[in-house]
Design a protein around this motif. Sequence first.
Motif, PDB file in Angstrom:
ATOM      1  N   GLU A 225       0.812  -1.212   0.000  1.00  0.00           N
ATOM      2  CA  GLU A 225       0.000   0.000   0.000  1.00  0.00           C
ATOM      3  C   GLU A 225       0.848   1.265   0.000  1.00  0.00           C
ATOM      4  O   GLU A 225       0.636   2.168  -0.809  1.00  0.00           O
ATOM      5  CB  GLU A 225      -0.910  -0.006   1.231  1.00  0.00           C
ATOM      6  CG  GLU A 225      -1.910   1.112   1.278  1.00  0.00           C
ATOM      7  CD  GLU A 225      -3.127   0.862   0.411  1.00  0.00           C
ATOM      8  OE1 GLU A 225      -4.047   1.693   0.441  1.00  0.00           O
ATOM      9  OE2 GLU A 225      -3.159  -0.162  -0.298  1.00  0.00           O
ATOM     10  N   LEU A 226       1.815   1.346   0.879  1.00  0.00           N
ATOM     11  CA  LEU A 226       2.576   2.593   1.031  1.00  0.00           C
ATOM     12  C   LEU A 226       3.317   2.969  -0.244  1.00  0.00           C
ATOM     13  O   LEU A 226       3.245   4.107  -0.705  1.00  0.00           O
ATOM     14  CB  LEU A 226       3.558   2.474   2.196  1.00  0.00           C
ATOM     15  CG  LEU A 226       2.952   2.356   3.595  1.00  0.00           C
ATOM     16  CD1 LEU A 226       4.056   2.261   4.644  1.00  0.00           C
ATOM     17  CD2 LEU A 226       2.043   3.537   3.895  1.00  0.00           C
ATOM     18  N   GLY A 227       4.015   2.015  -0.830  1.00  0.00           N
ATOM     19  CA  GLY A 227       4.799   2.323  -2.020  1.00  0.00           C
ATOM     20  C   GLY A 227       3.958   2.598  -3.243  1.00  0.00           C
ATOM     21  O   GLY A 227       4.187   3.574  -3.964  1.00  0.00           O
ATOM     22  N   THR A 228       2.950   1.746  -3.474  1.00  0.00           N
ATOM     23  CA  THR A 228       2.191   1.885  -4.722  1.00  0.00           C
ATOM     24  C   THR A 228       1.210   3.052  -4.684  1.00  0.00           C
ATOM     25  O   THR A 228       1.007   3.716  -5.700  1.00  0.00           O
ATOM     26  CB  THR A 228       1.440   0.584  -5.056  1.00  0.00           C
ATOM     27  OG1 THR A 228       0.624   0.189  -3.944  1.00  0.00           O
ATOM     28  CG2 THR A 228       2.406  -0.530  -5.388  1.00  0.00           C
ATOM     29  N   ILE A 229       0.611   3.340  -3.540  1.00  0.00           N
ATOM     30  CA  ILE A 229      -0.311   4.475  -3.477  1.00  0.00           C
ATOM     31  C   ILE A 229       0.454   5.780  -3.645  1.00  0.00           C
ATOM     32  O   ILE A 229       0.042   6.672  -4.410  1.00  0.00           O
ATOM     33  CB  ILE A 229      -1.100   4.473  -2.149  1.00  0.00           C
ATOM     34  CG1 ILE A 229      -2.097   3.312  -2.131  1.00  0.00           C
ATOM     35  CG2 ILE A 229      -1.839   5.807  -1.959  1.00  0.00           C
ATOM     36  CD1 ILE A 229      -3.160   3.373  -3.221  1.00  0.00           C
ATOM     37  N   SER A 230       1.583   5.915  -2.966  1.00  0.00           N
ATOM     38  CA  SER A 230       2.395   7.119  -3.119  1.00  0.00           C
ATOM     39  C   SER A 230       2.846   7.281  -4.570  1.00  0.00           C
ATOM     40  O   SER A 230       2.735   8.370  -5.152  1.00  0.00           O
ATOM     41  CB  SER A 230       3.613   7.037  -2.192  1.00  0.00           C
ATOM     42  OG  SER A 230       4.478   8.127  -2.411  1.00  0.00           O
ATOM     43  N   ALA A 231       3.358   6.210  -5.173  1.00  0.00           N
ATOM     44  CA  ALA A 231       3.790   6.271  -6.570  1.00  0.00           C
ATOM     45  C   ALA A 231       2.630   6.614  -7.489  1.00  0.00           C
ATOM     46  O   ALA A 231       2.773   7.426  -8.416  1.00  0.00           O
ATOM     47  CB  ALA A 231       4.423   4.946  -6.982  1.00  0.00           C
ATOM     48  N   SER A 232       1.466   6.032  -7.237  1.00  0.00           N
ATOM     49  CA  SER A 232       0.300   6.260  -8.091  1.00  0.00           C
ATOM     50  C   SER A 232      -0.150   7.712  -8.047  1.00  0.00           C
ATOM     51  O   SER A 232      -0.469   8.307  -9.086  1.00  0.00           O
ATOM     52  CB  SER A 232      -0.859   5.351  -7.668  1.00  0.00           C
ATOM     53  OG  SER A 232      -0.541   3.993  -7.876  1.00  0.00           O
ATOM     54  N   VAL A 233      -0.183   8.304  -6.863  1.00  0.00           N
ATOM     55  CA  VAL A 233      -0.594   9.707  -6.740  1.00  0.00           C
ATOM     56  C   VAL A 233       0.357  10.603  -7.538  1.00  0.00           C
ATOM     57  O   VAL A 233      -0.067  11.510  -8.254  1.00  0.00           O
ATOM     58  CB  VAL A 233      -0.652  10.140  -5.264  1.00  0.00           C
ATOM     59  CG1 VAL A 233      -0.882  11.644  -5.144  1.00  0.00           C
ATOM     60  CG2 VAL A 233      -1.764   9.383  -4.536  1.00  0.00           C
ATOM     61  N   GLY A 234       1.655  10.339  -7.440  1.00  0.00           N
ATOM     62  CA  GLY A 234       2.624  11.121  -8.192  1.00  0.00           C
ATOM     63  C   GLY A 234       2.463  10.950  -9.696  1.00  0.00           C
ATOM     64  O   GLY A 234       2.512  11.928 -10.455  1.00  0.00           O
ATOM     65  N   ILE A 235       2.273   9.719 -10.141  1.00  0.00           N
ATOM     66  CA  ILE A 235       2.098   9.444 -11.570  1.00  0.00           C
ATOM     67  C   ILE A 235       0.850  10.142 -12.104  1.00  0.00           C
ATOM     68  O   ILE A 235       0.864  10.755 -13.179  1.00  0.00           O
ATOM     69  CB  ILE A 235       2.018   7.918 -11.816  1.00  0.00           C
ATOM     70  CG1 ILE A 235       3.391   7.275 -11.577  1.00  0.00           C
ATOM     71  CG2 ILE A 235       1.528   7.612 -13.228  1.00  0.00           C
ATOM     72  CD1 ILE A 235       3.353   5.762 -11.468  1.00  0.00           C
ATOM     73  N   LEU A 236      -0.239  10.071 -11.365  1.00  0.00           N
ATOM     74  CA  LEU A 236      -1.492  10.691 -11.796  1.00  0.00           C
ATOM     75  C   LEU A 236      -1.356  12.210 -11.870  1.00  0.00           C
ATOM     76  O   LEU A 236      -1.783  12.835 -12.853  1.00  0.00           O
ATOM     77  CB  LEU A 236      -2.622  10.301 -10.847  1.00  0.00           C
ATOM     78  CG  LEU A 236      -3.016   8.823 -10.855  1.00  0.00           C
ATOM     79  CD1 LEU A 236      -3.911   8.497  -9.660  1.00  0.00           C
ATOM     80  CD2 LEU A 236      -3.720   8.435 -12.156  1.00  0.00           C
ATOM     81  N   ALA A 237      -0.768  12.801 -10.843  1.00  0.00           N
ATOM     82  CA  ALA A 237      -0.615  14.262 -10.832  1.00  0.00           C
ATOM     83  C   ALA A 237       0.303  14.716 -11.966  1.00  0.00           C
ATOM     84  O   ALA A 237       0.035  15.733 -12.630  1.00  0.00           O
ATOM     85  CB  ALA A 237      -0.065  14.720  -9.485  1.00  0.00           C
ATOM     86  N   HIS A 238       1.373  13.990 -12.206  1.00  0.00           N
ATOM     87  CA  HIS A 238       2.298  14.343 -13.285  1.00  0.00           C
ATOM     88  C   HIS A 238       1.601  14.249 -14.634  1.00  0.00           C
ATOM     89  O   HIS A 238       1.746  15.139 -15.493  1.00  0.00           O
ATOM     90  CB  HIS A 238       3.511  13.415 -13.250  1.00  0.00           C
ATOM     91  CG  HIS A 238       4.490  13.658 -14.358  1.00  0.00           C
ATOM     92  ND1 HIS A 238       4.468  12.934 -15.542  1.00  0.00           N
ATOM     93  CD2 HIS A 238       5.512  14.550 -14.480  1.00  0.00           C
ATOM     94  CE1 HIS A 238       5.434  13.367 -16.334  1.00  0.00           C
ATOM     95  NE2 HIS A 238       6.077  14.341 -15.724  1.00  0.00           N
TER      96      HIS A 238
END
Length: 400
Positions: A225-238
């Motif tokens: 959860e911690l790694g993929t949710i953080s990565a996903s939020v960054g990818i989506l915002a970018h």
Amino acid sequence: MDEKSLPDWDPRSEAVLKDQTTAYDDMRRRCPVAYSQYGYTSLFRHEDVLRVLKDHESFSNAVSRFPSVPNGMDPPEHTVYRNLIEPYFSPEHMDAFAPVCRDIAVRLVRALPDEGPSELIGEFAQIFALRIQCAWLGWPADLHEPLRLWTLKNHAATLARDDADLAAVALEFDGYIKDLLEVRRTAGAAAPNDITTILLRDQSLGRTLTDDEIVSILRNWTVGELGTISASVGILAHYLAINSEWQQQLREQPALLPAAIDEILRIHAPLIMNRRVTTKQVMLGGRTQAKGARIALNWASANRDEAVFGDPDEMRLDRDPELNLLYGAGIHVCPGAPLARLELRIVMEELLGRTSRIALAMDKEPVNAFFPASGFSSLPLRIQKPSSQALGACLPPEIP
């Protein structure tokens, strides 16, 4: 793999780590079943990855050096534990958690500076992932920072393939969980009615779970959860920062967000790969794999396969969702997908609904995350917020 075979690629070379997506696209077209010096055969095509996912008899999930419930299990053992954990991600649990999730997202979006530069990963995405995970499991706020540091240590130990460091990191996490369990046992009937307490009292197996079983389940949920949710939020915002048309459309039509989120994360994967080991000799892409061969399923490549998706960078909301391997497939499909989808939908609703413009910072470049992570380690953005009057007119009432 024949021990005399020369490596087909180096997944940790500078060129690969500099631009993982481009490197994996190249491998898919040039050498879709590739050996490396690290003892793995990487699969880059959608067809090969899907075959492995659906053939759990030939490709075992028991690959971890530590107990892994139920991720690192095969049937029939896996089936028993999978049936135990799936109810925790039921629609009822998701509905109950949604207001808590939204409150966290609202507070974090409010805290973003208006017009000034924002470092989205460290100041928003990682904090959101930590707070949301702790809130869902019922963990105290004073665990946020230790868990953040623990995630960094786990990433470093995984990259270094250091068995001693990995064991120490696992032991550290075990200590956090066992302390939380002891607090709940001591509280008895007064223990908080949260997911951790419910798991402690779970009788689905006809008995209570052992501490080791609970620790393993919670470690799997937390690491993923911690790694993929953080990565996903960054990818989506970018993605939305560099695609203003989609940013505007999703502001105007937030109902499109679930499909758009899955599609953006197909284009740019938040998770690079997963592992399997062969239970017998098999043939993959014309190459023989001996029993016991270690296989790496490259999600980041499979979900960009031209044979399935055409132009891998084309954003389309009408694709067959069954083809998207974002959450896997087969018996090991991610049980936490409903929770991840809820969290990402809500955080993007709030990020778009409470801002008027998201753009890349002009003076600083995004920094890609490095293997085994994906996304960005740094994402400088400029986020513009509407006036309070306009904002109040277009948003629902605040959560108390």
